[in-house]
Motif scaffolding. Structure first.
Motif, PDB file in Angstrom:
ATOM      1  N   ARG A  13       0.810  -1.224   0.000  1.00 37.44           N
ATOM      2  CA  ARG A  13       0.000   0.000   0.000  1.00 37.44           C
ATOM      3  C   ARG A  13       0.843   1.274   0.000  1.00 37.44           C
ATOM      4  O   ARG A  13       0.328   2.354   0.267  1.00 37.44           O
ATOM      5  CB  ARG A  13      -0.933  -0.002   1.191  1.00 37.44           C
ATOM      6  N   ILE A  14       2.098   1.166  -0.284  1.00 32.95           N
ATOM      7  CA  ILE A  14       2.991   2.334  -0.225  1.00 32.95           C
ATOM      8  C   ILE A  14       2.550   3.437  -1.184  1.00 32.95           C
ATOM      9  O   ILE A  14       2.754   4.612  -0.919  1.00 32.95           O
ATOM     10  CB  ILE A  14       4.468   1.914  -0.467  1.00 32.95           C
ATOM     11  N   GLY A  15       1.895   3.070  -2.261  1.00 31.03           N
ATOM     12  CA  GLY A  15       1.400   4.065  -3.213  1.00 31.03           C
ATOM     13  C   GLY A  15       0.411   5.027  -2.588  1.00 31.03           C
ATOM     14  O   GLY A  15       0.298   6.183  -3.023  1.00 31.03           O
ATOM     15  N   ASP A  16      -0.314   4.588  -1.558  1.00 27.66           N
ATOM     16  CA  ASP A  16      -1.266   5.466  -0.880  1.00 27.66           C
ATOM     17  C   ASP A  16      -0.569   6.631  -0.192  1.00 27.66           C
ATOM     18  O   ASP A  16      -1.171   7.679   0.019  1.00 27.66           O
ATOM     19  CB  ASP A  16      -2.072   4.684   0.161  1.00 27.66           C
ATOM     20  N   PHE A  17       0.689   6.433   0.193  1.00 28.61           N
ATOM     21  CA  PHE A  17       1.408   7.449   0.943  1.00 28.61           C
ATOM     22  C   PHE A  17       2.176   8.433   0.066  1.00 28.61           C
ATOM     23  O   PHE A  17       2.741   9.383   0.581  1.00 28.61           O
ATOM     24  CB  PHE A  17       2.376   6.778   1.929  1.00 28.61           C
ATOM     25  N   VAL A  18       2.216   8.201  -1.228  1.00 27.65           N
ATOM     26  CA  VAL A  18       2.942   9.112  -2.109  1.00 27.65           C
ATOM     27  C   VAL A  18       2.003   9.907  -3.009  1.00 27.65           C
ATOM     28  O   VAL A  18       2.446  10.515  -3.969  1.00 27.65           O
ATOM     29  CB  VAL A  18       4.018   8.383  -2.944  1.00 27.65           C
ATOM     30  N   GLN A  19       0.737   9.920  -2.686  1.00 26.02           N
ATOM     31  CA  GLN A  19      -0.199  10.772  -3.412  1.00 26.02           C
ATOM     32  C   GLN A  19      -0.004  12.203  -2.943  1.00 26.02           C
ATOM     33  O   GLN A  19       0.467  12.463  -1.833  1.00 26.02           O
ATOM     34  CB  GLN A  19      -1.625  10.303  -3.175  1.00 26.02           C
ATOM     35  N   ASP A  20      -0.379  13.154  -3.768  1.00 26.25           N
ATOM     36  CA  ASP A  20      -0.142  14.560  -3.457  1.00 26.25           C
ATOM     37  C   ASP A  20      -0.767  14.985  -2.132  1.00 26.25           C
ATOM     38  O   ASP A  20      -0.158  15.735  -1.374  1.00 26.25           O
ATOM     39  CB  ASP A  20      -0.671  15.446  -4.592  1.00 26.25           C
ATOM     40  N   GLU A  21      -1.961  14.513  -1.835  1.00 25.43           N
ATOM     41  CA  GLU A  21      -2.623  14.903  -0.588  1.00 25.43           C
ATOM     42  C   GLU A  21      -1.844  14.394   0.617  1.00 25.43           C
ATOM     43  O   GLU A  21      -1.699  15.097   1.622  1.00 25.43           O
ATOM     44  CB  GLU A  21      -4.058  14.363  -0.540  1.00 25.43           C
ATOM     45  N   ALA A  22      -1.354  13.183   0.536  1.00 22.55           N
ATOM     46  CA  ALA A  22      -0.593  12.610   1.646  1.00 22.55           C
ATOM     47  C   ALA A  22       0.733  13.341   1.829  1.00 22.55           C
ATOM     48  O   ALA A  22       1.150  13.609   2.964  1.00 22.55           O
ATOM     49  CB  ALA A  22      -0.351  11.122   1.419  1.00 22.55           C
ATOM     50  N   LYS A  23       1.389  13.667   0.724  1.00 23.53           N
ATOM     51  CA  LYS A  23       2.659  14.393   0.829  1.00 23.53           C
ATOM     52  C   LYS A  23       2.441  15.779   1.413  1.00 23.53           C
ATOM     53  O   LYS A  23       3.207  16.233   2.266  1.00 23.53           O
ATOM     54  CB  LYS A  23       3.338  14.474  -0.534  1.00 23.53           C
TER      55      LYS A  23
END
Length: 92
Positions: A13-23
Motif C-alpha cells: 500500500r505504499i502508493g497510498d502514501f505518495v499521493q499529493d494529498e498525503a505528501k
C-alpha cells in the motif's frame, strides 16, 4: 499478525502514501507539529550543552559552547525554512 505480514501490507500500500494529498499533509504536520516539538527538545539540549561548557576548556569548550549548539540551531532553522517554503508552494 506477524511483523512480516504487516511489513508486506505496508509495502503493498505504499502508493497510498505518495499521493499529493498525503505528501502535502506530511509537510504540514512536520512544519506545524513535529518541528516545534523537536525545537523544544533541541532548546533544552543546547542549553545543557552551554551549561556544561563552563566546566570545559579548549576544543571541548568550543564544542559545547559554540559548535554543537550552532549545528543544532542551523539544522533546525534550515529544516524550518525548507518546510515553510514547501508548505507555501503547495498552498498550505
Amino acid at each position: 499478525m506477524k511483523i512480516d505480514m504487516v511489513k508486506q501490507e505496508l509495502k503493498n500500500r505504499i502508493g497510498d502514501f505518495v499521493q499529493d494529498e498525503a505528501k502535502a499533509a506530511t509537510v504540514v504536520w512536520l512544519k506545524d507539529k513535529a518541528l516545534p516539538a523537536v525545537q523544544e527538545v533541541a532548546d533544552a539540549y543546547t542549553a545543557a550543552l552551554k551549561a556544561s561548557a563552563a566546566d570545559e576548556t579548549g576544543w571541548c569548550k568550543f564544542r559545547d559552547a559554540i559548535f554543537l549548539p550552532g549545528l543544532v540551531d542551523a539544522a533546525l532553522w534550515l529544516t524550518g525554512k525548507a518546510l515553510g517554503e514547501m508548505a507555501a508552494r503547495q498552498g498550505a
